[in-house]
Motif scaffolding. Sequence first.
Motif, PDB file in Angstrom:
ATOM      1  N   GLN A  82      -6.789  -5.820 -11.029  1.00  0.00           N
ATOM      2  CA  GLN A  82      -5.980  -4.455 -10.557  1.00  0.00           C
ATOM      3  C   GLN A  82      -6.524  -3.377 -11.275  1.00  0.00           C
ATOM      4  N   ILE A  83      -7.349  -3.539 -12.357  1.00  0.00           N
ATOM      5  CA  ILE A  83      -7.892  -2.414 -13.283  1.00  0.00           C
ATOM      6  C   ILE A  83      -9.382  -2.315 -12.674  1.00  0.00           C
ATOM      7  N   LEU A  84      -9.689  -1.057 -12.720  1.00  0.00           N
ATOM      8  CA  LEU A  84     -11.166  -0.658 -12.146  1.00  0.00           C
ATOM      9  C   LEU A  84     -11.728   0.142 -13.519  1.00  0.00           C
ATOM     10  N   LEU A 130     -12.429   5.865  -4.138  1.00  0.00           N
ATOM     11  CA  LEU A 130     -11.119   6.261  -3.499  1.00  0.00           C
ATOM     12  C   LEU A 130     -10.441   5.145  -2.531  1.00  0.00           C
ATOM     13  N   GLN A 131     -11.653   4.845  -1.683  1.00  0.00           N
ATOM     14  CA  GLN A 131     -11.565   3.529  -0.802  1.00  0.00           C
ATOM     15  C   GLN A 131     -11.150   2.295  -1.524  1.00  0.00           C
ATOM     16  N   ARG A 132     -11.810   2.014  -2.430  1.00  0.00           N
ATOM     17  CA  ARG A 132     -11.740   0.703  -3.306  1.00  0.00           C
ATOM     18  C   ARG A 132     -10.082   0.775  -3.840  1.00  0.00           C
ATOM     19  N   ILE A 133      -9.892   1.956  -4.312  1.00  0.00           N
ATOM     20  CA  ILE A 133      -8.397   1.964  -4.940  1.00  0.00           C
ATOM     21  C   ILE A 133      -7.362   1.362  -4.129  1.00  0.00           C
ATOM     22  N   ALA A 134      -7.653   1.775  -2.851  1.00  0.00           N
ATOM     23  CA  ALA A 134      -6.646   1.529  -1.821  1.00  0.00           C
ATOM     24  C   ALA A 134      -6.871   0.028  -1.345  1.00  0.00           C
ATOM     25  N   ASP A 135      -7.997  -0.228  -0.977  1.00  0.00           N
ATOM     26  CA  ASP A 135      -8.229  -1.454  -0.345  1.00  0.00           C
ATOM     27  C   ASP A 135      -8.118  -2.796  -1.497  1.00  0.00           C
ATOM     28  N   ASN A 137      -5.888  -2.492  -4.311  1.00  0.00           N
ATOM     29  CA  ASN A 137      -4.588  -2.400  -4.781  1.00  0.00           C
ATOM     30  C   ASN A 137      -4.832  -2.035  -6.228  1.00  0.00           C
ATOM     31  N   ILE A 138      -5.689  -1.076  -6.530  1.00  0.00           N
ATOM     32  CA  ILE A 138      -6.052  -0.945  -7.898  1.00  0.00           C
ATOM     33  C   ILE A 138      -4.585  -0.078  -8.499  1.00  0.00           C
ATOM     34  N   GLN A 139      -4.542  -0.431  -9.724  1.00  0.00           N
ATOM     35  CA  GLN A 139      -3.231   0.153 -10.480  1.00  0.00           C
ATOM     36  C   GLN A 139      -3.544   0.897 -11.427  1.00  0.00           C
ATOM     37  N   ASN A 166      -1.822   7.229  -6.300  1.00  0.00           N
ATOM     38  CA  ASN A 166      -0.664   6.580  -7.257  1.00  0.00           C
ATOM     39  C   ASN A 166      -1.398   5.597  -8.108  1.00  0.00           C
ATOM     40  N   VAL A 167      -2.374   5.933  -9.071  1.00  0.00           N
ATOM     41  CA  VAL A 167      -2.960   5.065  -9.857  1.00  0.00           C
ATOM     42  C   VAL A 167      -2.922   5.793 -11.105  1.00  0.00           C
TER      43      VAL A 167
END
Length: 201
Positions: A82-84, A130-135, A137-139, A166-167
């Motif tokens: 969940q960390i990118l 941005l798409q990956r953060i949503a897909d 569930n990146i915190q 929300n990250v």
Amino acid sequence: MHHLVPLDNLVAALSRLPGIGRRTAERMAMALVQDRKGLMRILANALLEADESIATCERCGSITLTSKNPCELCARPRKDAQILCVVESPGDIMKIEESGGFQGRYHALMGRLSPMHGIGAADLRVDRLLQRIADENIQEVVIALGTDVESDATVSYLKEVLSTRNVRVSRIAFGLPAGSAIEYSDSATLSRAMKGRQEID
Ligand SMILES: [Zn+2]
């Protein structure tokens, strides 16, 4: 001095590589044409094979095999999935991975903001980020860019874009020498910098 077109073409192609100036390209070309052990063919075959079998991961942008896309870093389970970690280039992913200091996922921007070189926000892989953060569930997004002016500008831009999501956003600590690139840092420095990352205020 007479010019041979194939030799000129070889020199021109070699001199497009990073760190290879005209003089070095000429020396390399002369070494290749004079070689008696088949180096020209070996090199040509290696280039063709690499061109056919190496690809860019469609998800994170790292270098992978054409047959493994998304790459292993994206496809395999990771402790901190969940960390990118956002980096400039695929080479940076390899360096951070070698350091062993990070267990999350990666995202290469394929550049950084540079008006001087005509690189704007649209040239970076921000929409995909941005798409990956949503897909996925990146915190938390950890920005691992260098410490030069262009990297700072890129961080400011990312911070603004990510503020609408929300990250949590952090940047690796500056264990790196000023003006340096991730690519040229040693593993220990990178590992320390990753552990000491700080939230951007
Ligand atoms: Zn990948």
